[in-house]
Every structure is written in structure tokens, then in C-alpha cells.
Design an enzyme around this catalytic site. Structure first.
Site, PDB file in Angstrom:
ATOM      1  N   GLN A 161      -1.982  -3.072 -11.196  1.00  0.00           N
ATOM      2  CA  GLN A 161      -2.200  -3.821  -9.737  1.00  0.00           C
ATOM      3  C   GLN A 161      -3.660  -4.307 -10.084  1.00  0.00           C
ATOM      4  O   GLN A 161      -3.867  -5.344  -9.524  1.00  0.00           O
ATOM      5  CB  GLN A 161      -2.154  -2.818  -8.545  1.00  0.00           C
ATOM      6  CG  GLN A 161      -0.851  -2.508  -8.152  1.00  0.00           C
ATOM      7  CD  GLN A 161      -0.696  -1.665  -6.875  1.00  0.00           C
ATOM      8  OE1 GLN A 161      -2.010  -0.916  -6.511  1.00  0.00           O
ATOM      9  NE2 GLN A 161       0.437  -1.481  -6.215  1.00  0.00           N
ATOM     10  N   HIS A 171       0.603   8.749   0.245  1.00  0.00           N
ATOM     11  CA  HIS A 171       0.656   8.807  -1.262  1.00  0.00           C
ATOM     12  C   HIS A 171      -0.413   9.913  -1.711  1.00  0.00           C
ATOM     13  O   HIS A 171      -0.229  10.277  -2.943  1.00  0.00           O
ATOM     14  CB  HIS A 171       0.436   7.531  -2.084  1.00  0.00           C
ATOM     15  CG  HIS A 171       1.673   6.642  -1.845  1.00  0.00           C
ATOM     16  ND1 HIS A 171       3.123   6.948  -2.017  1.00  0.00           N
ATOM     17  CD2 HIS A 171       1.681   5.371  -1.383  1.00  0.00           C
ATOM     18  CE1 HIS A 171       3.694   5.825  -1.721  1.00  0.00           C
ATOM     19  NE2 HIS A 171       2.840   5.041  -1.419  1.00  0.00           N
ATOM     20  N   GLU A 211      -0.707   1.954   4.364  1.00  0.00           N
ATOM     21  CA  GLU A 211       0.499   2.476   3.811  1.00  0.00           C
ATOM     22  C   GLU A 211      -0.072   3.160   2.354  1.00  0.00           C
ATOM     23  O   GLU A 211       0.838   2.877   1.581  1.00  0.00           O
ATOM     24  CB  GLU A 211       1.487   1.416   3.703  1.00  0.00           C
ATOM     25  CG  GLU A 211       2.232   1.050   5.079  1.00  0.00           C
ATOM     26  CD  GLU A 211       3.276   0.226   4.989  1.00  0.00           C
ATOM     27  OE1 GLU A 211       4.058   0.174   3.843  1.00  0.00           O
ATOM     28  OE2 GLU A 211       3.448  -0.621   6.114  1.00  0.00           O
ATOM     29  N   ASP A 247      -8.411   7.098  -8.360  1.00  0.00           N
ATOM     30  CA  ASP A 247      -7.441   7.952  -7.574  1.00  0.00           C
ATOM     31  C   ASP A 247      -8.480   8.076  -6.229  1.00  0.00           C
ATOM     32  O   ASP A 247      -9.643   8.642  -6.484  1.00  0.00           O
ATOM     33  CB  ASP A 247      -7.293   9.381  -8.333  1.00  0.00           C
ATOM     34  CG  ASP A 247      -6.385  10.236  -7.178  1.00  0.00           C
ATOM     35  OD1 ASP A 247      -6.382   9.926  -6.168  1.00  0.00           O
ATOM     36  OD2 ASP A 247      -5.862  11.204  -7.741  1.00  0.00           O
TER      37      ASP A 247
END
Length: 271
Positions: free
Chosen positions: A92, A138, A134, A116
Site C-alpha cells: 500500500q 484488524h 475500518e 504496525d
């Protein structure tokens, strides 16, 4: 494989497919809020909600789970802010940088780093506003997400989370398919989110149900539902099939009232 590694592989494998399937370079769902009359506006409505949380004095913004940088560019185009986007996916970051390069007027206003967000680099501190669209679900550890977000914010800073939250505590195969399909480790209730955030020095000050702004059961969604038996058979070999099964399970969980889609606003305590 750790939970964080699973999320990294999930987005490395699927990001370009998400971009083809969506619109406006977004990797989150469309929200049909008040006054939204086009898919373009619906794709950006989550960004507009974050924009609405900016205070006049805010200058430094942290995007936790930035995808390909669309939210960062949206904010920087509308306010004189500096935005740092964090993504766990090495697939990404180059895409985000490429899209940012197409907006030379924003040179120096947006930047992206691979990391992270449950273990941020030590120098990621002093931000006025942090947000996650969103991405929170995760997190390998919800407690670690809130700890790192609090550390990254200045006292009085704001954290905005837009994501799915758990409503029902009953065991349900649809929830398990969602968790496994989308590599979800932090599907928690609003009460649990408030408790974990409170332990990190963040107070929940507002919770808004955005669930009615979704459009569930679109033609594409109905096709995926029909193909679900085949997709379930393919999901061990295909990350894309795995993602589609998870997305269908999430839709069914919303329709059954097992989850809600909410905006949560937290403030970091002074001191």
C-alpha cells in the site's frame, strides 16, 4: 503466522482488487449520509466525518491504517494540516506515495510509513488528531491499539474510530466467518472499547451509529451471496475468495443485528 502477519498478507494480496471493486481509491464501504447523492460522495463520507472532527487549532493528523492514502489527501486538500499515514502493508505504501505525487500542491503535507499501529515507531508522537477507518478491527490487540494511539496523541488530542462493533455476545458462525475472512482480531463492543481505551488514558465522549448509512444487499452483494458455496471452497487457496466470504458474513451479521457500524470519538486525558 501472527495476527499482524495475517493482516499484512491480506492487504498485500487484496489491495489492488479492492481498488478495482470500489471507487475513489477507497478501501472502505460507502456511506449514504444526509445530502449524499452520488457514489463518489458516499465513498468519501467517512473522510468527511473525520474532517468534521478537526478542531480549528489542529495541525498534525495521524491516519492509523491509511490504505493508499485517500483519506490523508482528502484532509490535506481541505485544511492546512500535515497528515502521516501508517500502513502495515508494503504493497500500500508505494501506491499511497504515487497518488500523493499527483497532487504537487500537497508536497510536504502528507507522508506515509510502513508500520504496525499496535507498535508504532517511537517518534510518532505529538498529534492533534488520530483516526482509523475500518482498520481498528484488524488490530492484533485492541488494548495495544489504544495504548499506541494514546501515546501518539498530545494531551487533549482526539482519536476517531469508524468501524464495526459487536452487539451480540452469542456464538454465531457468521461472526466467525467475518473474523476469519477479514483477519479480524478486535471485534469488540462499545463498552469493551471504552474500557480498554480508558485503561490507556482515552475517554469515550461520543458514539454514533452509522449502520443506517450503509447500503446492504446491492446487486453485487447478492451475486456474492449466491456464489458463497463456491467461494467457501476456494478460500483456503484464494485470499480474494476469503475476503468475499468475510464480506458476505459481515453483511449477514449486520442484517441479523449482531454488529453495528459506529463512529467512536475519544479524547486523551490531560497530563
Amino acid at each position: 503466522m501472527t495476527a499482524s502477519e495475517g493482516v499484512r498478507r491480506y492487504y498485500d494480496a487484496n489491495t489492488r482488487k479492492f481498488l478495482l471493486a470500489g471507487s475513489q481509491r477507497t478501501i472502505h464501504r460507502e456511506l449514504w449520509g444526509p445530502g449524499v447523492t452520488s457514489r463518489s460522495a458516499a465513498a468519501h463520507h467517512a473522510h468527511a466525518l473525520v474532517f468534521g472532527e478537526l478542531r480549528p487549532e489542529d495541525r498534525r493528523v495521524l491516519d492509523l491504517g491509511c490504505g493508499v492514502g485517500t483519506a490523508a489527501l482528502y484532509l490535506a486538500e481541505r485544511r492546512p494540516v500535515e497528515v502521516l499515514g501508517i500502513s502495515i502493508s508494503p504493497e500500500q505504501i508505494p501506491l499511497a506515495e504515487r497518488y500523493a505525487a499527483r497532487a504537487p500542491a500537497l508536497l510536504g503535507s502528507v507522508a506515509f510509513r510502513e508500520a504496525d499501529f499496535t507498535s508504532l515507531p517511537a517518534d510518532v508522537t505529538g498529534f492533534d488528531l488520530a483516526f482509523a477507518i475500518e482498520a481498528f478491527v484488524h488490530a492484533a490487540s485492541a488494548a495495544a491499539f489504544f495504548r499506541e494511539a494514546a501515546r501518539a496523541l498530545r494531551p487533549g488530542g482526539v482519536l476517531v474510530v469508524i468501524d464495526d462493533v459487536l452487539v451480540s455476545t452469542a456464538a454465531d458462525s457468521r461472526l466467525e466467518d467475518f473474523r476469519s475472512g477479514w483477519n479480524v482480531s478486535s471485534l469488540v463492543s462499545v463498552t469493551e472499547a471504552a474500557r480498554l481505551a480508558g485503561g490507556a488514558g482515552l475517554d469515550l465522549v461520543r458514539s454514533v451509529d452509522l449502520s443506517p448509512l450503509q447500503r446492504l444487499g446491492r446487486p453485487r452483494d447478492r451475486l456474492i451471496r449466491l456464489a458463497r458455496p463456491v467461494l467457501r471452497g476456494l478460500r483456503r487457496r484464494s485470499p480474494w475468495a476469503q475476503a468475499l466470504v468475510g464480506g458476505d458474513a459481515l453483511q449477514q451479521s449486520h442484517l441479523a443485528g449482531l454488529v453495528e457500524y459506529r463512529l467512536l470519538r475519544f479524547t486523551r486525558r490531560p497530563g
